[in-house]
Write a protein that holds these residues in place. Structure first.
Motif, mmCIF file in Angstrom:
data_model
loop_
_atom_site.group_PDB
_atom_site.id
_atom_site.type_symbol
_atom_site.label_atom_id
_atom_site.label_comp_id
_atom_site.label_asym_id
_atom_site.label_seq_id
_atom_site.Cartn_x
_atom_site.Cartn_y
_atom_site.Cartn_z
ATOM 1 N N GLU A 1 0.835 -1.193 0.000
ATOM 2 C CA GLU A 1 0.000 0.000 0.000
ATOM 3 C C GLU A 1 0.873 1.246 0.000
ATOM 4 O OE1 GLU A 1 -2.954 1.671 3.342
ATOM 5 O OE2 GLU A 1 -3.383 -0.356 2.674
ATOM 6 N N LEU A 2 0.469 2.251 -0.748
ATOM 7 C CA LEU A 2 1.191 3.521 -0.774
ATOM 8 C C LEU A 2 0.620 4.454 0.280
ATOM 9 C CD1 LEU A 2 1.346 4.096 -4.630
ATOM 10 C CD2 LEU A 2 3.208 3.383 -3.139
ATOM 11 N N PRO A 3 1.488 5.231 0.948
ATOM 12 C CA PRO A 3 0.975 6.181 1.948
ATOM 13 C C PRO A 3 0.201 7.299 1.251
ATOM 14 C CG PRO A 3 3.333 6.475 1.636
ATOM 15 C CD PRO A 3 2.945 5.281 0.849
ATOM 16 N N ARG A 4 -0.966 7.614 1.781
ATOM 17 C CA ARG A 4 -1.825 8.638 1.177
ATOM 18 C C ARG A 4 -2.309 9.617 2.243
ATOM 19 N NH1 ARG A 4 -3.556 7.147 -4.027
ATOM 20 N NH2 ARG A 4 -2.996 5.022 -4.555
ATOM 21 N N ASN A 5 -2.627 10.832 1.782
ATOM 22 C CA ASN A 5 -3.191 11.817 2.699
ATOM 23 C C ASN A 5 -4.707 11.687 2.720
ATOM 24 O OD1 ASN A 5 -4.130 13.092 0.391
ATOM 25 N ND2 ASN A 5 -2.715 14.811 0.517
ATOM 26 N N ALA A 6 -5.381 12.592 3.392
ATOM 27 C CA ALA A 6 -6.833 12.509 3.554
ATOM 28 C C ALA A 6 -7.594 12.612 2.230
ATOM 29 C CB ALA A 6 -7.305 13.600 4.500
ATOM 30 N N THR A 7 -7.013 13.284 1.241
ATOM 31 C CA THR A 7 -7.693 13.419 -0.051
ATOM 32 C C THR A 7 -7.311 12.314 -1.036
ATOM 33 O OG1 THR A 7 -5.988 14.904 -0.916
ATOM 34 C CG2 THR A 7 -7.881 15.923 0.170
ATOM 35 N N GLY A 8 -6.416 11.409 -0.609
ATOM 36 C CA GLY A 8 -6.065 10.270 -1.445
ATOM 37 C C GLY A 8 -4.806 10.448 -2.269
ATOM 38 N N LYS A 9 -4.136 11.591 -2.131
ATOM 39 C CA LYS A 9 -2.900 11.799 -2.885
ATOM 40 C C LYS A 9 -1.759 11.025 -2.240
ATOM 41 C CE LYS A 9 -4.039 16.351 -4.662
ATOM 42 N NZ LYS A 9 -3.615 17.754 -4.761
ATOM 43 N N ILE A 10 -0.853 10.529 -3.071
ATOM 44 C CA ILE A 10 0.292 9.771 -2.574
ATOM 45 C C ILE A 10 1.269 10.719 -1.895
ATOM 46 C CG2 ILE A 10 2.261 8.348 -3.256
ATOM 47 C CD1 ILE A 10 0.499 7.293 -5.548
ATOM 48 N N LEU A 11 1.724 10.340 -0.699
ATOM 49 C CA LEU A 11 2.669 11.150 0.065
ATOM 50 C C LEU A 11 4.086 10.806 -0.357
ATOM 51 C CD1 LEU A 11 0.957 10.841 3.550
ATOM 52 C CD2 LEU A 11 0.926 12.807 2.016
ATOM 53 N N LYS A 12 4.584 11.539 -1.339
ATOM 54 C CA LYS A 12 5.902 11.260 -1.903
ATOM 55 C C LYS A 12 7.014 11.501 -0.896
ATOM 56 C CE LYS A 12 4.292 12.419 -6.491
ATOM 57 N NZ LYS A 12 4.359 13.372 -7.590
ATOM 58 N N THR A 13 6.835 12.465 -0.001
ATOM 59 C CA THR A 13 7.862 12.741 1.007
ATOM 60 C C THR A 13 8.031 11.554 1.945
ATOM 61 O OG1 THR A 13 6.225 13.874 2.378
ATOM 62 C CG2 THR A 13 7.586 15.239 0.941
ATOM 63 N N VAL A 14 6.929 10.898 2.281
ATOM 64 C CA VAL A 14 6.997 9.709 3.138
ATOM 65 C C VAL A 14 7.717 8.587 2.397
ATOM 66 C CG1 VAL A 14 5.636 7.963 4.347
ATOM 67 C CG2 VAL A 14 4.925 10.353 4.427
ATOM 68 N N LEU A 15 7.421 8.418 1.122
ATOM 69 C CA LEU A 15 8.094 7.394 0.322
ATOM 70 C C LEU A 15 9.595 7.656 0.249
ATOM 71 C CD1 LEU A 15 5.690 6.878 -2.710
ATOM 72 C CD2 LEU A 15 6.176 5.279 -0.876
ATOM 73 N N ARG A 16 9.968 8.898 0.010
ATOM 74 C CA ARG A 16 11.391 9.238 -0.070
ATOM 75 C C ARG A 16 12.097 8.953 1.245
ATOM 76 N NH1 ARG A 16 9.287 14.039 -2.739
ATOM 77 N NH2 ARG A 16 9.438 13.668 -4.962
ATOM 78 N N SER A 17 11.470 9.322 2.366
ATOM 79 C CA SER A 17 12.103 9.093 3.666
ATOM 80 C C SER A 17 12.231 7.598 3.950
ATOM 81 C CB SER A 17 11.339 9.796 4.780
ATOM 82 O OG SER A 17 10.042 9.266 4.921
ATOM 83 N N GLU A 18 11.254 6.790 3.520
ATOM 84 C CA GLU A 18 11.346 5.339 3.702
ATOM 85 C C GLU A 18 12.476 4.751 2.868
ATOM 86 O OE1 GLU A 18 7.510 3.689 2.859
ATOM 87 O OE2 GLU A 18 6.606 4.522 4.669
ATOM 88 N N VAL A 19 12.664 5.249 1.656
ATOM 89 C CA VAL A 19 13.745 4.771 0.787
ATOM 90 C C VAL A 19 15.097 5.098 1.424
ATOM 91 C CG1 VAL A 19 14.891 5.128 -1.427
ATOM 92 C CG2 VAL A 19 12.434 4.802 -1.348
ATOM 93 N N ILE A 20 15.225 6.317 1.914
ATOM 94 C CA ILE A 20 16.480 6.721 2.569
ATOM 95 C C ILE A 20 16.728 5.876 3.803
ATOM 96 C CG2 ILE A 20 17.593 8.599 3.835
ATOM 97 C CD1 ILE A 20 16.203 10.517 1.829
#
Length: 59
Positions: A35-54
């Motif tokens: 599952e991809l992290p999403r905000n309340a409106t359903g947009k993907i939280l790219k900053t969270v993805l980047r921090s997880e990759v790092i």
């Protein structure tokens, strides 16, 4: 949406990218997530993805 009973491998994704994308556009790193992290409106939280990759690259 893809049937969730099907399993996909990293090699399948890489092979697909090699066929469909130019060489310089093929991702260097591929990770499968449930599952991809999403905000309340359903947009993907790219900053969270980047921090997880790092975070994962440091381990």
């Amino acid at each position: 949406m893809k049937d969730t009973s099907e399993h996909i491998s990293l090699q399948d994704v890489h092979d697909f990218c090699e066929v469909k994308l130019a060489h310089f556009k093929i991702p260097r790193q591929i990770e499968l997530v449930n599952e991809l992290p999403r905000n309340a409106t359903g947009k993907i939280l790219k900053t969270v993805l980047r921090s997880e990759v790092i975070e994962n690259s440091m381990n």
